[in-house]
Scaffold this motif. Structure first.
Motif, mmCIF file in Angstrom:
data_model
loop_
_atom_site.group_PDB
_atom_site.id
_atom_site.type_symbol
_atom_site.label_atom_id
_atom_site.label_comp_id
_atom_site.label_asym_id
_atom_site.label_seq_id
_atom_site.Cartn_x
_atom_site.Cartn_y
_atom_site.Cartn_z
ATOM 1 N N GLU A 128 -5.490 -1.071 -11.371
ATOM 2 C CA GLU A 128 -5.316 -2.216 -10.466
ATOM 3 C C GLU A 128 -5.236 -3.521 -11.245
ATOM 4 O O GLU A 128 -4.429 -4.406 -10.912
ATOM 5 N N LEU A 169 -1.795 -3.842 -12.723
ATOM 6 C CA LEU A 169 -0.823 -4.184 -11.681
ATOM 7 C C LEU A 169 -0.888 -5.669 -11.342
ATOM 8 O O LEU A 169 0.147 -6.321 -11.161
ATOM 9 N N VAL A 208 1.836 -7.726 -9.153
ATOM 10 C CA VAL A 208 2.110 -6.769 -8.083
ATOM 11 C C VAL A 208 2.149 -7.443 -6.713
ATOM 12 O O VAL A 208 2.746 -6.924 -5.770
ATOM 13 N N VAL A 267 4.245 -6.039 -3.721
ATOM 14 C CA VAL A 267 3.538 -5.574 -2.516
ATOM 15 C C VAL A 267 2.783 -6.772 -1.952
ATOM 16 O O VAL A 267 1.647 -7.050 -2.359
ATOM 17 N N TRP A 310 -0.970 -6.723 -1.031
ATOM 18 C CA TRP A 310 -1.767 -6.034 -2.043
ATOM 19 C C TRP A 310 -3.265 -6.283 -1.864
ATOM 20 O O TRP A 310 -4.087 -5.364 -2.049
ATOM 21 N N ARG A 352 -4.979 -3.871 0.099
ATOM 22 C CA ARG A 352 -4.910 -2.492 -0.374
ATOM 23 C C ARG A 352 -5.825 -2.221 -1.568
ATOM 24 O O ARG A 352 -6.291 -1.095 -1.743
ATOM 25 N N ARG A 353 -6.070 -3.221 -2.383
ATOM 26 C CA ARG A 353 -6.901 -3.018 -3.579
ATOM 27 C C ARG A 353 -8.315 -2.603 -3.180
ATOM 28 O O ARG A 353 -8.888 -3.138 -2.228
ATOM 29 N N GLN A 405 6.135 -0.311 -10.491
ATOM 30 C CA GLN A 405 4.926 -0.665 -9.755
ATOM 31 C C GLN A 405 4.839 0.104 -8.436
ATOM 32 O O GLN A 405 3.774 0.601 -8.072
ATOM 33 N N VAL A 441 1.864 2.517 -7.107
ATOM 34 C CA VAL A 441 1.189 2.286 -5.828
ATOM 35 C C VAL A 441 1.417 3.455 -4.875
ATOM 36 O O VAL A 441 0.562 3.754 -4.030
ATOM 37 N N LEU A 473 -1.467 5.635 -5.569
ATOM 38 C CA LEU A 473 -2.725 5.065 -5.087
ATOM 39 C C LEU A 473 -2.823 5.125 -3.564
ATOM 40 O O LEU A 473 -3.873 5.479 -3.018
ATOM 41 N N GLU A 474 -1.735 4.779 -2.894
ATOM 42 C CA GLU A 474 -1.762 4.792 -1.432
ATOM 43 C C GLU A 474 -1.777 6.216 -0.886
ATOM 44 O O GLU A 474 -2.411 6.500 0.127
ATOM 45 N N PHE A 504 3.301 1.096 3.663
ATOM 46 C CA PHE A 504 3.740 1.150 2.274
ATOM 47 C C PHE A 504 5.088 1.861 2.162
ATOM 48 O O PHE A 504 5.967 1.432 1.392
#
Length: 229
Positions: free
Chosen positions: A91, A94, A99, A103, A106, A109-110, A141, A145, A148-149, A189
């Motif tokens: 993270e 990014l 990022v 996004v 973001w 989302r983090r 990127q 993500v 991650l998502e 996303f």
């Protein structure tokens, strides 16, 4: 003349009946099935490209993390520590690569910081972080993500297991796993992913980002297995 007209009508009715009887499956009162929809483009979706290109890596990571906290508090702490060792540097990398431009939501989302909260609540120290891969460029990127998502989907199952754990300390250290609950962050996303001109023009860059993210998780999981024998 009347007899001639009757004969003509009888001939036409007979012809119609014969015609209907030769049409398979339809009959008089059944509509034919609709014609199949022809896709507007033969190009596969970005999601399909990423899913296909990373399927083996995804399976390996899932297998390595399977049963991460079916047992003791130490198992669950180790699981959170492994996640933190990957997510914290990933993270951070990014964000250094802007990022937020890729996004826009973001900040919603983090969630790596929540791992630190959970670990602190369990009396554990932060782990040694792994070196993150290159995450420059929009397509790369979005590939990272994507991983991650996507982990949120499996995270729902893990959350249920954690909440059902016999140790109350595990049940309360679920800030990370419960992040985004009740929100469809995955679908939003995917809309961003599929609308990216960068991904459309360079899908290999998105694949590279996704593979790098999966590899980082795999490296950490493999390290834990070696450490615990």
């Amino acid at each position: 003349m009347l007899i001639t007209l009757q004969r003509s009508l009888s001939t036409k009715v007979a012809a119609i009946i014969i015609l209907l009887s030769t049409v398979p499956q339809y009959g008089i009162l059944r509509w034919p099935s609709p014609m199949p929809t022809i896709p507007s483009s033969t190009q596969p979706s970005a999601r399909r490209i990423l899913r296909t290109a990373t399927a083996h890596l995804h399976a390996e990571v899932d297998a390595r993390f399977a049963g991460s906290f079916d047992g003791s508090l130490a198992d669950y702490t180790g699981f959170l520590s492994a996640m933190a060792a990957v997510l914290l540097p990933l993270e951070r990398a990014l964000e250094r690569a802007s990022v937020h431009m890729t996004v826009p939501d973001w900040d919603e989302r983090r969630r790596a910081f929540l791992l630190l909260d959970d670990l602190q609540g369990l009396g554990a120290t932060p782990p040694r972080e792994l070196d993150p891969p290159s995450v420059e460029g929009e397509a790369r990127q979005l590939g990272v993500v994507y991983v991650l998502e996507g982990s949120r989907i499996g995270g729902k199952l893990l959350l249920r297991r954690a909440l059902g754990h016999p140790d109350a300390r595990v049940r309360t250290a679920t800030r990370y796993l419960s992040h985004g609950a009740g929100r469809d962050l995955w679908s939003s996303f995917l809309l961003r992913l599929e609308s990216s001109p960068a991904v459309s023009s360079a899908p290999d860059e998105a694949v590279a980002g996704a593979r790098a993210a999966f590899a980082l998780f795999g490296d950490r999981a493999g390290h834990d297995r070696v450490a615990h024998g």
